[in-house]
Design a protein around this motif. Structure first.
Motif, PDB file in Angstrom:
ATOM      1  N   LEU A 160     -12.335 -45.577  26.422  1.00  0.00           N
ATOM      2  CA  LEU A 160     -11.441 -46.205  25.439  1.00  0.00           C
ATOM      3  C   LEU A 160     -12.042 -46.120  24.037  1.00  0.00           C
ATOM      4  N   GLY A 161     -13.361 -46.227  23.942  1.00  0.00           N
ATOM      5  CA  GLY A 161     -14.019 -46.061  22.643  1.00  0.00           C
ATOM      6  C   GLY A 161     -13.747 -44.677  22.062  1.00  0.00           C
ATOM      7  N   VAL A 162     -13.869 -43.661  22.921  1.00  0.00           N
ATOM      8  CA  VAL A 162     -13.594 -42.289  22.478  1.00  0.00           C
ATOM      9  C   VAL A 162     -12.118 -42.163  22.082  1.00  0.00           C
ATOM     10  N   ALA A 163     -11.239 -42.770  22.896  1.00  0.00           N
ATOM     11  CA  ALA A 163      -9.791 -42.667  22.635  1.00  0.00           C
ATOM     12  C   ALA A 163      -9.411 -43.338  21.313  1.00  0.00           C
ATOM     13  N   VAL A 164     -10.071 -44.450  21.001  1.00  0.00           N
ATOM     14  CA  VAL A 164      -9.788 -45.148  19.744  1.00  0.00           C
ATOM     15  C   VAL A 164     -10.070 -44.229  18.555  1.00  0.00           C
ATOM     16  N   VAL A 165     -11.207 -43.538  18.618  1.00  0.00           N
ATOM     17  CA  VAL A 165     -11.573 -42.632  17.523  1.00  0.00           C
ATOM     18  C   VAL A 165     -10.592 -41.462  17.462  1.00  0.00           C
ATOM     19  N   GLN A 166     -10.236 -40.973  18.658  1.00  0.00           N
ATOM     20  CA  GLN A 166      -9.238 -39.906  18.745  1.00  0.00           C
ATOM     21  C   GLN A 166      -7.935 -40.353  18.073  1.00  0.00           C
ATOM     22  N   ALA A 167      -7.552 -41.607  18.330  1.00  0.00           N
ATOM     23  CA  ALA A 167      -6.282 -42.118  17.788  1.00  0.00           C
ATOM     24  C   ALA A 167      -6.324 -42.219  16.265  1.00  0.00           C
ATOM     25  N   LEU A 168      -7.508 -42.381  15.700  1.00  0.00           N
ATOM     26  CA  LEU A 168      -7.606 -42.449  14.237  1.00  0.00           C
ATOM     27  C   LEU A 168      -7.249 -41.099  13.611  1.00  0.00           C
ATOM     28  N   GLY A 169      -7.398 -40.045  14.384  1.00  0.00           N
ATOM     29  CA  GLY A 169      -6.997 -38.724  13.922  1.00  0.00           C
ATOM     30  C   GLY A 169      -7.640 -38.312  12.601  1.00  0.00           C
ATOM     31  N   GLY A 170      -8.887 -38.693  12.423  1.00  0.00           N
ATOM     32  CA  GLY A 170      -9.588 -38.297  11.202  1.00  0.00           C
ATOM     33  C   GLY A 170      -9.458 -39.296  10.068  1.00  0.00           C
ATOM     34  N   ARG A 171      -8.601 -40.304  10.241  1.00  0.00           N
ATOM     35  CA  ARG A 171      -8.459 -41.329   9.198  1.00  0.00           C
ATOM     36  C   ARG A 171      -9.769 -42.100   9.060  1.00  0.00           C
ATOM     37  N   ARG A 172     -10.275 -42.211   7.835  1.00  0.00           N
ATOM     38  CA  ARG A 172     -11.557 -42.897   7.616  1.00  0.00           C
ATOM     39  C   ARG A 172     -11.332 -44.376   7.356  1.00  0.00           C
ATOM     40  N   LEU A 173     -12.235 -45.187   7.882  1.00  0.00           N
ATOM     41  CA  LEU A 173     -12.185 -46.642   7.699  1.00  0.00           C
ATOM     42  C   LEU A 173     -13.339 -47.047   6.787  1.00  0.00           C
ATOM     43  N   PRO A 174     -13.297 -48.280   6.250  1.00  0.00           N
ATOM     44  CA  PRO A 174     -14.396 -48.703   5.374  1.00  0.00           C
ATOM     45  C   PRO A 174     -15.713 -48.898   6.125  1.00  0.00           C
ATOM     46  N   PHE A 175     -15.695 -48.668   7.431  1.00  0.00           N
ATOM     47  CA  PHE A 175     -16.923 -48.766   8.233  1.00  0.00           C
ATOM     48  C   PHE A 175     -16.941 -47.580   9.202  1.00  0.00           C
ATOM     49  N   GLY A 176     -18.135 -47.210   9.635  1.00  0.00           N
ATOM     50  CA  GLY A 176     -18.246 -46.177  10.653  1.00  0.00           C
ATOM     51  C   GLY A 176     -18.086 -46.789  12.042  1.00  0.00           C
ATOM     52  N   ILE A 177     -18.010 -45.945  13.047  1.00  0.00           N
ATOM     53  CA  ILE A 177     -17.924 -46.418  14.434  1.00  0.00           C
ATOM     54  C   ILE A 177     -18.971 -45.680  15.261  1.00  0.00           C
ATOM     55  N   ASP A 178     -19.776 -46.420  16.006  1.00  0.00           N
ATOM     56  CA  ASP A 178     -20.655 -45.821  17.008  1.00  0.00           C
ATOM     57  C   ASP A 178     -20.045 -46.085  18.373  1.00  0.00           C
TER      58      ASP A 178
END
Ligand SMILES: [Zn+2]
Length: 426
Positions: A110-128
């Protein structure tokens, strides 16, 4: 503020990504030490092969992947600012012997899927996205090795522990291609991460009884683990008259029922005798010694410790009545870990925004989240466990619930981003 998804209900894209996460859990289950079963322990060859596959999925989602010094696989999704804060989303990729497919794994996928769902959209924080290498503690008899290392609390003395085949942990690290002398490098500094979010199957029946897809964890229950002995006197089963016997097992049997009575008499308490061993242990001998384990859990430490004291008094008095002795040989207490209140509210709002009732519940089981809470605000999302089945091949999860969890997690990221005053452009 750009929402990843508008309105209620799960979008087709999210549903497809949830299905993919489930397929990946099924594929991960084939990386096993026992053909036909799912068994994957810390630093094993199947775990190394799974790392290779998981790294590919992470890279495809836009994560930069590395194996840390403690054998955890970490994928970094950069935020808007290269040195900005990082949210960790994680769970574990080790299993119990003959496990199901979803305990731990689903949270990572689900962590991987969340990043996938962002589709390259950048947030004010990174995600590990964090795939902890050891949570279950099967191989070396100590749980949470991955999160202990990541939170800077790995005890070096553990490196000398050996597995069932006599392989020391330090050597297992070397066989995995890691240098055990560098394990401290896996640690995130206190305050080094913005927060920790973990999705996990409930492993219990609460959400199913509520008819709910997901629930927000408010606290991870504290645990008391007690090893005790009842000391009586062994004797010949044929020649020892019933009167005057000091039967340790008969006393232990009364104590087992007392533990159950106590568990039933206090709301939210769990009290269990999980093991019992008898000496000498022959069919024609009155048992002289009984050793048993008692496990007591509650979300409130004061309630749990009061129950422990109560049980101790009951055991002593029960033993005195029978003329045997009750002795505690080992006692370990682990405090309850509350989730971060602000994160709980944010997660509850994400659930409500996704069109679901934000049920709140406790976790009776320990999780990586309880360890990571020491260095970061912690939040945990539970997914319904059909039949409450877990640590078993029949463990399952509904695809629709996985899609809801994914949508909730995406909304959680957006709410967190809102707190920065800018959700970031796409
Ligand atoms: Zn787990």
């Amino acid at each position: 503020m750009g929402r990843a998804i508008g309105g209620h209900g799960v979008s087709g894209g999210v549903a497809a990504m949830a299905m993919e996460a489930l397929d990946r859990c099924a594929e991960a289950a084939t990386y096993t030490e026992e053909p036909g079963k799912v068994t994957r322990t810390f630093l094993s060859q199947p775990m190394q092969r799974l790392h290779g596959r998981l790294a590919g999925w992470m890279e495809a989602a836009g994560l930069h992947v590395r194996v840390d010094a403690a054998g955890n696989l970490v994928g970094r999704y950069p935020g808007l600012h290269p040195h900005g804060p990082v949210l960790m989303i994680g769970s574990h990729v080790d299993t119990v012997p003959d496990a199901g497919k979803y305990d731990g794994l689903l949270g990572v996928m689900l962590g991987v899927a969340v990043v996938q769902a962002l589709g390259g959209r950048r947030l004010p924080f990174g995600i590990d996205v964090m795939a902890f290498g050891d949570e279950e503690g099967v191989r070396f008899g100590v749980p949470f090795l991955g999160s202990l290392a990541a939170s800077g609390r790995f005890d070096r003395g553990l490196l000398e522990r050996v597995d069932a085949r006599g392989i020391a942990m330090a050597h297992a690290f070397r066989l995995f291609g890691l240098d055990p002398s560098r394990i401290e490098e896996a640690a995130y500094p206190p305050g080094g991460i913005l927060g920790y979010l973990e999705a996990h199957i409930e492993q219990g029946p609460v959400l199913e009884a509520l008819g709910a897809s997901v629930g927000v964890v408010e606290a991870i229950a504290g645990q008391s683990r007690i090893q005790a002995e009842i000391l009586g006197r062994s004797g010949h089963a044929g020649t020892s008259p019933m009167a005057g016997r000091l039967d340790a097992l008969a006393a232990a049997a009364e104590l087992v029922l007392e533990v159950e009575r106590l568990g039933r008499s206090v709301a939210g308490l769990r009290a269990t005798v999980g093991t019992i061993a008898v000496e000498p242990g022959a069919s024609n001998v009155v048992p002289g010694t009984a050793r048993l384990s008692i496990d007591i859990r509650h979300r409130r430490d004061d309630v749990r410790m009061a129950a422990v004291a109560d049980l101790h008094a009951r055991a002593v008095s029960l033993a005195a009545t029978r003329g045997v002795k009750f002795v505690v040989t080992r006692e370990e207490h682990q405090a309850a870990v509350p989730a971060d209140p602000a994160s709980v509210e944010r997660l509850a709002r994400a659930v409500a925004d996704a069109g679901h009732i934000p049920h709140r519940l406790d976790s009776g089981a320990g999780h990586d989240a309880a360890v990571m809470a020491a260095i970061a605000p912690m939040a945990m999302l539970f997914l319904r466990s059909p039949g409450g089945v877990s640590h078993h091949p029949d463990e399952s999860v509904r695809a629709g619930d996985v899609a809801v969890a994914l949508e909730v997690m995406i909304r959680y990221l957006d709410l967190l981003a809102d707190g920065f005053g800018s959700a970031g452009g796409s």
